[in-house]
Scaffold this motif. Structure first.
Motif, mmCIF file in Angstrom:
data_model
loop_
_atom_site.group_PDB
_atom_site.id
_atom_site.type_symbol
_atom_site.label_atom_id
_atom_site.label_comp_id
_atom_site.label_asym_id
_atom_site.label_seq_id
_atom_site.Cartn_x
_atom_site.Cartn_y
_atom_site.Cartn_z
ATOM 1 N N LEU A 298 0.822 -1.210 0.000
ATOM 2 C CA LEU A 298 0.000 0.000 0.000
ATOM 3 C C LEU A 298 0.858 1.261 0.000
ATOM 4 N N ILE A 299 1.953 1.237 0.745
ATOM 5 C CA ILE A 299 2.837 2.414 0.786
ATOM 6 C C ILE A 299 3.442 2.668 -0.590
ATOM 7 N N ALA A 300 3.872 1.606 -1.276
ATOM 8 C CA ALA A 300 4.450 1.770 -2.614
ATOM 9 C C ALA A 300 3.453 2.438 -3.546
ATOM 10 N N GLY A 301 2.199 1.978 -3.512
ATOM 11 C CA GLY A 301 1.185 2.583 -4.365
ATOM 12 C C GLY A 301 0.913 4.034 -4.001
ATOM 13 N N ALA A 302 0.873 4.351 -2.705
ATOM 14 C CA ALA A 302 0.606 5.723 -2.276
ATOM 15 C C ALA A 302 1.734 6.663 -2.683
ATOM 16 N N LEU A 303 2.968 6.215 -2.586
ATOM 17 C CA LEU A 303 4.099 7.046 -2.993
ATOM 18 C C LEU A 303 4.030 7.401 -4.478
ATOM 19 N N LEU A 304 3.713 6.412 -5.289
ATOM 20 C CA LEU A 304 3.611 6.670 -6.729
ATOM 21 C C LEU A 304 2.451 7.616 -7.030
ATOM 22 N N GLY A 305 1.374 7.506 -6.251
ATOM 23 C CA GLY A 305 0.252 8.417 -6.442
ATOM 24 C C GLY A 305 0.615 9.852 -6.121
ATOM 25 N N MET A 313 -4.506 17.755 -6.046
ATOM 26 C CA MET A 313 -4.906 16.457 -5.496
ATOM 27 C C MET A 313 -4.029 16.011 -4.334
ATOM 28 N N GLN A 314 -3.046 16.822 -3.967
ATOM 29 C CA GLN A 314 -2.077 16.383 -2.973
ATOM 30 C C GLN A 314 -2.694 16.203 -1.588
ATOM 31 N N PHE A 315 -3.671 17.007 -1.236
ATOM 32 C CA PHE A 315 -4.272 16.872 0.094
ATOM 33 C C PHE A 315 -4.817 15.464 0.299
ATOM 34 N N ALA A 316 -5.591 14.976 -0.654
ATOM 35 C CA ALA A 316 -6.194 13.648 -0.521
ATOM 36 C C ALA A 316 -5.133 12.556 -0.533
ATOM 37 N N LEU A 317 -4.185 12.642 -1.457
ATOM 38 C CA LEU A 317 -3.198 11.570 -1.595
ATOM 39 C C LEU A 317 -2.204 11.559 -0.447
ATOM 40 N N ILE A 318 -1.853 12.731 0.053
ATOM 41 C CA ILE A 318 -0.956 12.770 1.213
ATOM 42 C C ILE A 318 -1.661 12.218 2.440
ATOM 43 N N GLY A 319 -2.982 12.431 2.510
ATOM 44 C CA GLY A 319 -3.746 11.816 3.597
ATOM 45 C C GLY A 319 -3.680 10.293 3.531
ATOM 46 N N VAL A 320 -3.818 9.744 2.317
ATOM 47 C CA VAL A 320 -3.704 8.284 2.149
ATOM 48 C C VAL A 320 -2.300 7.814 2.511
ATOM 49 N N LEU A 321 -1.289 8.542 2.024
ATOM 50 C CA LEU A 321 0.093 8.163 2.318
ATOM 51 C C LEU A 321 0.366 8.227 3.816
ATOM 52 N N GLY A 322 -0.121 9.274 4.472
ATOM 53 C CA GLY A 322 0.083 9.388 5.915
ATOM 54 C C GLY A 322 -0.546 8.232 6.669
ATOM 55 N N PHE A 323 -1.725 7.813 6.233
ATOM 56 C CA PHE A 323 -2.425 6.709 6.908
ATOM 57 C C PHE A 323 -1.647 5.406 6.766
ATOM 58 N N VAL A 324 -1.279 5.056 5.523
ATOM 59 C CA VAL A 324 -0.620 3.756 5.316
ATOM 60 C C VAL A 324 0.833 3.781 5.787
ATOM 61 N N GLN A 325 1.464 4.966 5.837
ATOM 62 C CA GLN A 325 2.848 5.042 6.303
ATOM 63 C C GLN A 325 2.947 4.982 7.813
ATOM 64 N N SER A 326 1.926 5.461 8.523
ATOM 65 C CA SER A 326 1.971 5.443 9.983
ATOM 66 C C SER A 326 1.670 4.059 10.552
ATOM 67 N N ALA A 327 0.878 3.283 9.852
ATOM 68 C CA ALA A 327 0.520 1.957 10.353
ATOM 69 C C ALA A 327 1.733 1.055 10.581
ATOM 70 N N PRO A 328 2.728 1.016 9.692
ATOM 71 C CA PRO A 328 3.877 0.137 9.947
ATOM 72 C C PRO A 328 4.694 0.520 11.172
#
Length: 423
Positions: A298-305, A313-328
């Protein structure tokens, strides 16, 4: 008869009344929360003000990648200090000392000329000294996944506050960036006082410092220990690379510095639910087997996004990246607790995972910055980071399928009965 929540070795382990145990549990939880909140602003305040450092502190632009890597490098070098200090003072008191050193470093690096680099390194060392002891404290008190989640959420909240308040504090202090950085010494002192009070409700050094009566292979010979360390280090490499350079990347997309810093804070805030829930869900084996490797993908996909998306569109995608990056990160802290046989092992595995892991993670900000400087853009940097995310998936797969890690646990080392709080 139930064993006490906090064992007093000097009093022969006399039990505490139920209300006292609950009060102690609440006190310890508050201390853990405030400690964790203090363990990221030292990094994200600098990241949020990276573009102003050259003018304010006369830092050459070519040295900015080194400054970004310094605290993480300090993490790797100073990891053994935590267990060493805990053997002499007890885990709670050792954390209090680390926070006082952190407060001094934060004030000195902002206010003492020429101390920005040494102060940042010292702050990183103090952060790691406290950080490696949090899983040990949770294991000692048989805290559940909610306890670990509270700690990891505190890390994310502290990171968000550090990044998001740089500009407002600077404005409130008459434009003084040095003052906006130094003010973070205050919550560090408060955290030291609170955790010292919590330690006072215990009794000296933690029980897991006793000699073991059983034998087990050294950590370096246990493959699960290496897998946990790899998982922790690789996810940390991603986190610090992103937090060090995300604001600069967003400015290259045409966003003003204040908005870029706000999005860096949003990256941390968006991860708070994940950092809380990941340790809780990790207690369910079926979910853990999927979550550990799945997060890397998921992190790999979010980074590419984030790389491909326009500024709007950065607000939404950075929110996704922040969510999946914090979980690990939350999962990595949980794995230290879950995959350890007892408190003694948890402290050792924490030092190994965070020490070696953060030593490797120090390459993240440096690598991303060097690749950016070499190519003049961010595509290669993001592609390499996406590749690191795939390695996180591999390490997670191995960490949850190996045998439990043990350095030998005596009956005395076993944690006391858990408190009702957080169960």
């Amino acid at each position: 008869m139930r064993r006490p929540f906090v064992r007093d070795e000097h009093q022969g382990g006399r039990g505490l009344p139920g209300s006292s145990k609950r009060s102690t549990a609440v006190w310890v939880l508050l201390a853990l929360a405030l400690v964790s909140i203090n363990l990221r602003p030292a990094i994200t305040t600098i990241a949020g003000a990276m573009g102003q450092l050259e003018a304010t502190f006369a830092v050459e632009s070519r040295l900015l990648p080194v400054l970004g890597a310094l605290p993480v490098l300090a993490f790797g070098i100073s990891a053994p200090v935590g267990p060493w200090l805990a053997r002499r003072l007890g885990s709670g008191r050792a954390v209090a000392v680390a926070l006082l050193v952190l407060a001094a470093a934060l004030a000195a690096r902002a206010l003492v000329p020429g101390f920005l680099f040494p102060g940042t390194f010292l702050a990183g060392a103090a952060i790691m000294t406290a950080s490696v002891l949090l899983p040990q404290i949770v294991k000692e008190r048989r805290g559940t996944g909610w306890w670990t989640g509270l700690c990891t959420m505190g890390f994310g909240l502290g990171a968000a506050l550090g990044a998001g308040l740089v500009q407002p504090l600077q404005s409130a202090l008459g434009g003084s960036l040095a003052g906006a950085l130094a003010v973070w010494a205050v919550p560090a002192v408060l955290g030291a006082l609170l955790v010292r009070g919590a330690a006072g409700r215990g009794a000296g050094p933690a029980a897991d410092t006793r000699a073991s009566t059983t034998t087990a292979a050294p950590l370096r010979k246990q493959r699960t220990a290496w897998a946990v360390a790899a998982f922790f280090g690789l996810q940390a490499m991603l986190y610090f690379a992103i937090t060090s350079w995300l604001a600069v990347f967003l400015e290259s997309k045409g966003l003003p510095p204040a908005e870029a810093a706000a999005l860096l804070a949003w990256f941390s805030l968006a991860g708070l639910p994940a950092s809380l829930l990941a340790p809780v869900l990790a207690g369910k084996p079926r979910i853990l087997r999927i979550m550990a490797p799945g997060l890397g993908l998921l992190i790999a996909g979010a980074l590419l996004g984030v790389l491909a998306a326009p500024a709007g569109m950065q607000f939404a995608l950075i929110g996704v990246l922040g969510f999946v990056q914090s979980a690990p990160f939350g999962l990595g802290m949980a794995l230290i607790v879950i995959r350890s046989a007892g408190p003694r092992t948890a402290g050792r595995l924490s030092a190994m995972s965070q020490g070696l892991g953060f030593a490797a993670a120090s390459l993240g900000p440096l690598l991303a910055g060097v690749l950016h400087g070499w190519t003049g853009g961010w595509t290669l940097s993001f592609l390499v980071l996406a590749g690191v995310a795939l390695l996180v998936a591999v390490a997670g797969f191995a960490a949850v399928r190996g045998p439990v890690v043990s350095v030998g646990e005596t009956a005395a080392d076993r944690p006391a009965e858990p408190a009702a709080v957080g169960r």
